[in-house]
Design an enzyme around this catalytic site. Structure first.
Site, short mmCIF file in Angstrom:
data_model
loop_
_atom_site.label_atom_id
_atom_site.label_comp_id
_atom_site.label_asym_id
_atom_site.label_seq_id
_atom_site.Cartn_x
_atom_site.Cartn_y
_atom_site.Cartn_z
N GLU A 1 -26.11 -92.69 -8.71
CA GLU A 1 -25.31 -92.97 -9.41
C GLU A 1 -23.86 -93.27 -9.43
O GLU A 1 -22.60 -93.18 -8.07
CB GLU A 1 -25.09 -91.44 -9.94
N CYS B 1 -15.57 -90.76 -11.22
CA CYS B 1 -16.78 -91.91 -11.87
C CYS B 1 -16.78 -92.10 -13.70
O CYS B 1 -17.35 -92.65 -13.96
CB CYS B 1 -17.79 -91.36 -11.56
#
Lengths: 500, 500
Positions: B239, B275
């Protein structure tokens, strides 16, 4: 550039078709991209209707298709007639799975004091490139499992015609084109390309979002590598040939005559051209099992005609390589000697020949099987552990009282995608619970299946909608009183499964 | 070889630890392999108890852990106190998901006249290597989402300590070792390694069956490539950081003051080290949105201290590169100038600067955001289409009556894993419906999530059991009267979902 179709029975050319040039392949991808949103927005019940229309169309052209496929594959009219019915049933089955809607995975968490409202559901990835297999012109062809499950999940399909049955592939695609148009599916829902380079072009094209492949490890991994070199990497679901181990328990030896006949029938079925062909039998030592299997092969006396000249040649090479890797020939039956002929054979090998890079751990795509003897449970466990991942495996014992069956089932489950007891692995039912996959290198993604209801899961991707008003949500996930669950699908709401 | 821990606030070293040598890493993998069968056979309710014990243990060491993590990361005590509570809640949540049993996907097709009995369920892959992120020492650390979901699904975990918080990682692992042993989990259930090479060794080790990663695209793709070079390729769930686009609608401009403040708060949160940081705002042209955001940044006057010296340096480089790619500086606030200091900035760029390989399409991991103006719906659509896949995106409009909101939601859903309306993307709730993933290169597998109930699905693989007697089936799938559905989990039987 052209591609030729041959009769395997005598090696004569029976047709010539043009390979698809790059610009035509790209135009096909563009049409699929243009159709993708319409297909994605179609309700599952609409897509089911398209799949039913495809099923009706192939059935209504059944005689013609079977004759054409038999000329190209030599698989025989009875087998191909059954396989055509299977293709139609599969198309209908995946439509029912789409309509059920469980594959959408609709999950709704209502807002709490500390968390926002979250709605999760899966949507189609977009255009899927499908590479069918040589050995199932209907079941795993341009309208086979990958195509049916991709269409069911809402993705357009761009299929590559297999060189072993290119005329059949083109005819199926033409029948599909007419049937889909009549059923109201958009232009671009299904198309076909011809030629190896066209296949590479499909996988490389920007608009392609996923790849389904059934065939050899060499072919599947080549496409996987191409996809991994793209600037935007896409998933490749390659289902590839494996050895598919069989375990015969100590007590199971009592039924050796029937088991030997069944084993031969299974590994010579379709001239041994099944990805689930049982290629390696683990038998308890000291009972002459290899000899019994060899006798059964000689009695059955199959006459393998292979799908292509290359496959016929690879059987001969494979036999040489396996003998060089330490196997002995127990029985060898010569092929018909005309057309794409190959021998059938039973080999035996010592269990310690199953070293990490032994040729005996790889598929030989043909009517060839190896018997390996084990002296005790420890040796059997080590032998199974040495194998690469396989699509299927099976245990043959003496029934419910046999204590070795459960143990072998558990060992095999670590190595394969499907374990059967008392059933040969060559039959693959297309039902809800089927899993036709397995650990690397049986597949490029051990979580995926190319047969069964879960086949749709390969071609969808989840999106979570946070604090999104009902009217801006995809239809399937709406909860407003007037539009609650319009497709009547199962949902998980605040952690609890709720049936429609 | 040693690894050092630094205080980001002044750049001084605060600890030195040994890197894990190859033989010790391999011993850790061996212990995980040895534990795997016991963990796989443990009932979900047992694994839930282990996860609850981990949650209790980290809470009971909360003050110590928060102090240590703050010294290493400078993320501040309030944020880290909340994150520690989140870590504990996550551990408990994944235990509940395991106990629910839906992730096992138990599917049973009883035999018919033409098909055998098929039973399908998912089982754990085996030892998982977990690479936590720099920016969440607790939430995505050695006991974070990947570890909790892997343990919940029945897999042992081998975690790599992140260099940004290596002391915290080691302390968490020690607390976990004691808590898991007391709770009855086998030795080898959880371990930690230190050093970049030890991480590579973990991914390369034969016994490792899957990888979970949270961090930069460079780091995630490097591990993905190593895994793809193995003789037995294993899945890597990476991810990775993305730009996370925001769309402001024409009508939404009315609320620009509040939106500008909210945007600045979101993209400077944790010094922009999320993120899900919103890095790119699409705003309607002619309303001075970039100026408003720049003013809000100057008013907020953040003082970014970064997690590592390398991250601080990459913000400076990133700003230079984005300016070279055609962006103008609207506002730039200098960092504290001591320790791992970085500037915060608002840039603006013309929409046609979003060319396919523009630096503006990539994450700048820090308190930096770009405003791009669009003149009409067509230009907005083209701008969004030019983006790479992102983890999250959001739409800000004027409420339910705003006709542009639904359209923007649909466009964003093609590009991201989560779309929100009126919420900034930086918060990621850990609930059933969460999806923290997205199209390549947001993740290496667009079907996977690292947060939410579906996180378990990454670490399990289906096996179908054909004609296998009940006693030889895994416990979860048995149907005999005395043992029917012993774990009380949802099942699909003959195609129908059945609740326990």
């Amino acid at each position: 550039m052209t591609a030729r179709s041959y009769s395997p029975r005598d090696g004569t050319a029976i047709g010539v078709v043009e390979q698809t040039p790059l610009e035509e392949t790209l135009a096909i991808v563009d049409r699929a991209v243009a159709a993708a949103a319409t297909i994605a927005d179609a309700a599952p019940i609409e897509r089911r209707a398209w799949l039913d229309a495809l099923a009706d169309a192939v059935v209504s052209h059944g005689d013609e298709l079977v004759r054409l496929a038999d000329a190209e594959t030599a698989l025989g009219v009875p087998r191909l007639t059954a396989e055509l019915a299977r293709m139609a049933d599969q198309l209908r089955f995946y439509g029912r799975v789409a309509e059920d809607g469980g594959y959408l995975g609709v999950t709704i968490d209502e807002a709490t004091a500390t968390t926002p409202r979250l709605v999760r559901l899966r949507g189609p990835l977009g255009p899927v490139a499908v590479f069918g297999s040589s050995n199932f012109p209907f079941g795993f062809g341009v309208l086979g499992n990958d195509t049916a499950s991709a269409l069911a999940s809402g993705c357009p399909v761009m299929a590559k015609a297999h060189p072993a049955h290119v005329l059949t592939s083109l005819r199926l695609a033409e029948i599909a084109r007419v049937a889909l148009a009549e059923a109201g599916a958009p232009d671009g829902t299904h198309a076909v390309v011809v030629g190896r380079q066209a296949g590479v072009d499909l996988v490389s094209a920007d608009g392609t979002r996923a790849v389904g492949f059934t065939g050899s490890q060499a072919g599947g991994l080549a496409l996987w590598r191409i996809a991994n070199e793209r600037s935007e990497v896409i998933p490749v679901y390659a289902e590839m040939g494996t050895v598919n181990p069989i375990v015969l328990t100590e007590a199971g030896v009592a039924g050796i005559d029937q088991i030997a006949r069944g084993f031969v029938e299974s590994f010579t079925l379709g001239s041994g051209q099944f990805c689930t062909k049982p290629g390696l039998l683990f038998a308890p030592a000291g009972h002459g099992v290899a000899r019994a299997v060899g006798d059964a092969l000689e009695q059955a006396a199959p006459q393998p005609t292979m799908l292509t000249e290359a496959i016929a040649a690879s059987v001969a090479t494979g036999l040489d390589e396996m003998i060089a890797a330490g196997a002995d020939v127990v029985a060898r039956v010569a092929g018909p000697g005309v057309g794409w002929s190959a021998d059938a054979a039973v080999l035996s090998a010592p269990i310690d020949a199953l070293t990490p890079d032994s040729r005996l751990l790889e598929e030989c795509f043909g009517a060839v099987a190896v018997v390996v003897e084990y002296s005790d449970a420890t040796e059997l466990e080590a032998g199974l552990h040495a194998l690469h991942g396989s699509l299927a495996g099976a245990v043959f014992g003496s029934g419910e009282g046999d204590p070795d069956v459960a143990r072998a089932v558990k060992l095999l489950a670590n190595q394969v995608g499907r374990v059967s007891v008392g059933d040969w692995p060559t039959g693959v039912a297309w039902t809800w619970a089927q899993h036709h996959g397995g650990p690397w290198p049986a597949t490029s993604d051990p979580r995926s299946t190319s047969v069964g209801a879960a086949a749709l899961d390969r071609f969808v991707r989840p999106v979570t909608y946070q604090s999104v008003p009902d009217a801006a949500l995809p239809l399937a996930a709406r909860r407003a009183a007037a539009s609650d669950n319009p497709w009547r699908i199962p949902r998980r709401i605040d952690g609890e499964l709720v049936l429609p």
